[in-house]
Design an enzyme around this catalytic site. Structure first.
Site, PDB file in Angstrom:
ATOM      1  N   VAL A   1       1.496   2.463   3.081  1.00 52.38           N
ATOM      2  CA  VAL A   1       1.058   2.923   1.623  1.00 52.38           C
ATOM      3  C   VAL A   1       0.300   4.271   1.747  1.00 52.38           C
ATOM      4  CG1 VAL A   1      -0.368   2.392  -0.476  1.00 52.38           C
ATOM      5  CG2 VAL A   1       1.191   0.558   0.980  1.00 52.38           C
ATOM      6  N   TYR A   2      -0.567   4.190   2.619  1.00 52.24           N
ATOM      7  CA  TYR A   2      -1.351   5.345   3.038  1.00 52.24           C
ATOM      8  C   TYR A   2      -0.565   6.722   3.617  1.00 52.24           C
ATOM      9  CZ  TYR A   2      -4.940   8.503   4.635  1.00 52.24           C
ATOM     10  OH  TYR A   2      -5.703   9.863   4.878  1.00 52.24           O
TER      11      TYR A   2
END
Length: 258
Positions: A152-153
């Site tokens: 996600v990051y």
């Protein structure tokens, strides 16, 4: 009249280094952060310029909207989209709240703040927008042995890279410059807050990251990677991207035919 710089995540790390450098260069500041105490310290550190603090959590739609409402029609000359939040981990192991926070801080907030100021920049014929991401933007093809997991990051940083490149193309000839700033590992509190001890690993200083960014703007760079000595490596990546994009056809590729 002094130039005005809006810096998010301005109370620590790269954001504080940007605030320090820009204030020292005579910019008035609008500093955005979540720590009221640190915002107050920043506001009193530079009496020679005007420093306005906005306490806001950019992981929420309300927080982003409150910043946009607060700046109103203020003529922003420099926007530093720096606020960061990692929540490292695989998607399956992150809480829904953590996923939403990362997307809010690193994807939604930079786009919406850019949207809020870019029209005025175009009208005035000048402005700089810096989207602080990281070299993790290039790590998508990495094997499973690469840790920690951070889909996600890392995905949000890849978004910032593509967003900055496409925005730069849209703004050609307007006098407004967009930069994706992609440092590697930097000596800040960022990893400590993730419970990671990187004290034994060589790290770039936040001040050097800012130096690279400001020089990169002078050089007209859309992508500034402070730790990459041979810039042709970046050019090779981008040429490969365009080559893949240009190689598409309306015909089904042979490998998919039974």
């Amino acid at each position: 009249m002094s130039k005005i710089a809006l810096v998010t995540g301005a109370t620590s790390g790269i954001g504080r280094a940007f605030a320090d450098r820009l204030a020292s260069d005579g910019h008035d500041l609008i500093a955005v952060g979540r720590d009221d105490v640190r915002l107050g310290e920043l506001a009193t550190a530079y009496p020679e310029v005007a420093v306005r603090s906005i306490a806001s959590d950019l992981s929420t739609a309300h927080g982003v909207e409150s910043v946009i409402s607060s700046i109103g029609d203020v003529p922003i000359d420099v926007l530093i989209n720096n606020a960061g939040l990692a929540h490292y981990g695989s998607l399956a192991n992150l809480l829904p709240r953590q996923v939403s926070e990362v997307l809010g801080v690193k994807a939604i907030a930079p786009v919406m703040l850019t949207h809020a100021v870019v029209g005025g920049m175009i009208a005035r014929g000048r402005g700089s927008i810096v989207n602080v991401g990281g070299m993790i933007a290039f790590s998508g093809p990495a094997p499973s042995s690469v840790r920690p997991n951070r889909s996600v990051y890392g995905g949000t940083l890849a978004h910032l890279l593509a967003f900055s490149q496409l925005m730069s193309t849209e703004l050609q000839g307007t006098g407004v410059h967009v930069q994706a700033l992609l440092p590697g590992v930097v000596a800040t509190e960022f990893h400590t807050r993730q419970g990671m001890d990187l004290s034994g690993i060589p790290r770039m200083s936040a001040a050097d990251v800012v130096t690279a960014s400001l020089r990169g703007l002078e050089l007209g760079e859309t992508v500034t990677a402070p730790g990459v000595e041979d810039a042709s490596r970046l050019d090779s990546v981008f040429r490969a991207d365009l080559d893949a994009f240009a190689s598409q056809s309306v015909e089904l590729a042979s490998r998919y035919r039974s």
